[in-house]
Design an enzyme around this catalytic site. Structure first.
Site, PDB file in Angstrom:
ATOM      1  N   HIS A 284       0.815  -1.215   0.000  1.00  0.00           N
ATOM      2  CA  HIS A 284       0.000   0.000   0.000  1.00  0.00           C
ATOM      3  C   HIS A 284       0.852   1.269   0.000  1.00  0.00           C
ATOM      4  O   HIS A 284       1.826   1.377   0.727  1.00  0.00           O
ATOM      5  CB  HIS A 284      -1.054  -0.001   1.105  1.00  0.00           C
ATOM      6  CG  HIS A 284      -0.532  -0.025   2.509  1.00  0.00           C
ATOM      7  ND1 HIS A 284      -0.211   1.135   3.189  1.00  0.00           N
ATOM      8  CD2 HIS A 284      -0.312  -1.041   3.363  1.00  0.00           C
ATOM      9  CE1 HIS A 284       0.186   0.805   4.414  1.00  0.00           C
ATOM     10  NE2 HIS A 284       0.145  -0.501   4.542  1.00  0.00           N
ATOM     11  N   GLU A 330      -4.890   1.837   2.625  1.00  0.00           N
ATOM     12  CA  GLU A 330      -4.969   0.639   3.481  1.00  0.00           C
ATOM     13  C   GLU A 330      -5.152   1.028   4.934  1.00  0.00           C
ATOM     14  O   GLU A 330      -5.892   0.396   5.679  1.00  0.00           O
ATOM     15  CB  GLU A 330      -3.692  -0.200   3.330  1.00  0.00           C
ATOM     16  CG  GLU A 330      -3.749  -1.552   4.027  1.00  0.00           C
ATOM     17  CD  GLU A 330      -3.303  -1.538   5.483  1.00  0.00           C
ATOM     18  OE1 GLU A 330      -3.527  -2.533   6.168  1.00  0.00           O
ATOM     19  OE2 GLU A 330      -2.744  -0.529   5.956  1.00  0.00           O
TER      20      GLU A 330
END
Ligand SMILES: [Zn+2]
Length: 460
Positions: A284, A330
């Site tokens: 991420h 995320e």
């Protein structure tokens, strides 16, 4: 052992090895794996990329200018590394900002103010402008808090359950302690508390508070959620033993703004025989607004992009498509992972999803969550990682971003590195590029390259 015996044994081993190689086609990938490991150590580019991301951009909380710059950066890095079909896939992300200064101090009855290191948890509301000054109740569990009942009314609820240092698996210890951070403010408010002050979820004793996402419930009054450093937590706990009427002052100025348009960054190597069968590998791109987001998760992003570059560099042409994704959001929403899985991709099937989001440390294993047939199919490649002593493929793995593909029955795979230091740095000012070892990071990228390649050739 005699010379003759040694020679005979050696010949016998070579003979057996060749026979095994012919009988089991997986042996053919051994030399590919070794070449990838060698190339990654000699000419790998993951560390240079991570240095750029962390020092030229820095931390990258969703919705921030830095996150937007990171999207541009990842796109150009994928293009520079020769990935195909590099593009953005938009998603709306939350926009929480920390705001100005944060204050914390222990107010002793003698009139002394002892500073404590605090930081707002992600998603928290602000305190009133002047801050909150209140007495404190210390608890270790939600049950303990419930039993206190009215005694917690109008108090700061101090959640001080430590990270279990006896656990080798630090992710397990994290999982056991993080409920305080996630639900502390909800539980505190339920008994009339005015603020949740949560011990940082780390085994490391220092004066650096660790942030992380926290939640609210619509039906429960919102009170601020604030992390305190482990040293600060110990000090406060000691002082409370001497005087349980002392007060703590906390001021945080965070707020939630309207959602912002952002994006996942996607690039791939198109499969030569089965282009519609896709192996996704990602990390991420967003991080918390602390440190530089180096291990969490700049590492996973650069490793995923670098894995594809390593394959390209060797001229390897996978039969199935290998796709790198730098997921957005995320940390405080998972909107990127959700958007990736929700996007309509006509004709495409994902055969595996791999995430690197456990830090850029020395690779130790892959963790796999799927049915037993596909687990066995993936686990037969463990030997490819023996040159770096990472030849373990174990049950249980995945990552937040790829978890949205689990509903589509896609095997979930995590790159598992050495895990003793991760939570020392995680979500804090400690997470900077100087904590990342270049060779360890590159080897992680190599592992991703090898696994994605072999799955692309042989399927799952
Ligand atoms: Zn992460």
């Amino acid at each position: 052992m005699s010379q003759v015996l040694r020679y005979t044994t050696k010949s016998l081993i070579s003979f057996l090895f060749l026979s095994v190689a012919q009988a089991f086609p997986q042996q053919q990938y051994d030399s590919v794996a070794i070449t990838i490991f060698n190339n990654s150590l000699k000419t790998g580019k993951a560390f240079d990329a991570l240095t750029e991301l962390t020092t030229k951009i820095g931390n990258r909380l969703s919705g921030s200018t830095n996150a937007a710059r990171a999207v541009v950066w990842a796109k150009s890095k994928m293009a520079e590394f020769g990935l195909e079909d590099v593009h953005l896939e938009p998603c709306l992300v939350p926009h929480w900002i920390r705001g100005g200064s944060e204050e914390g101090s222990i107010l002793t009855p003698g009139g002394k103010a002892i500073p404590i290191a605090v930081t707002a948890l992600g998603g928290s509301i602000a305190t009133p402008k002047q801050g909150i000054n209140a007495e404190v109740v210390e608890v270790h569990t939600f049950k303990e808090l419930d039993e206190l009942g009215q005694k917690a009314k109008d108090k700061i609820v101090f959640f001080n359950r430590p990270f279990d240092e006896t656990k080798f698996n630090t992710f397990e210890a994290y999982g056991e302690a993080v409920d305080q951070r996630w639900a502390g403010a909800i539980q505190a408010a339920k008994v009339g508390g005015v603020l949740a002050l949560v011990r940082s979820v780390t085994p490391h004793l220092d004066n650096v508070p660790h942030t992380g996402v926290m939640g609210y419930m619509d039906s429960v009054t919102k009170v601020p959620g604030v992390a305190i450093s482990t040293q600060g937590a110990n000090e406060l706990s000691e002082l409370l033993k001497k005087d349980d009427r002392l007060k703590v002052h906390i001021k945080v100025t965070c707020q939630t703004l309207p959602d912002v348009e952002s994006a996942n960054v996607v690039g791939e190597i198109k499969g030569t025989e089965f282009p519609n069968e896709v192996i996704v590998v990602g990390g991420h791109l967003d991080s918390w607004d602390k440190g530089q987001g180096a291990h969490d998760d700049g590492a996973g992003v650069v490793q995923s992009i670098e894995a594809l570059r390593l394959l390209k560099q060797l001229g390897l042409k996978p039969k199935r498509t290998i796709r790198a994704v730098a997921f957005m959001n995320e940390e405080n929403g998972g909107r990127g992972g959700e958007a990736y899985a929700a996007k309509d991709r006509p004709g495409e099937t994902h055969i595996a999803a791999i995430e690197s989001d456990m830090g850029g440390f020395m690779p130790r294993a892959f963790g796999v969550s799927t049915d037993s047939v596909r687990f066995k199919s993936i686990a037969r490649w463990a030997h490819l990682f023996s040159p770096i002593w990472a030849d373990r493929i174990v049950w249980g793995g995945g990552g937040t971003d790829i978890s949205f593909l689990e509903k589509k029955n896609v095997p979930q795979i995590a790159l598992i590195p050495e895990m003793q230091r991760y939570f020392t740095y995680h979500h804090s000012d400690n997470d900077t590029i100087d904590k990342v070892d270049e060779r360890e990071l590159e080897l992680g990228a190599a592992c991703l390259a090898i696994l994605t390649y072999v799955l692309a050739q042989e399927g799952v």
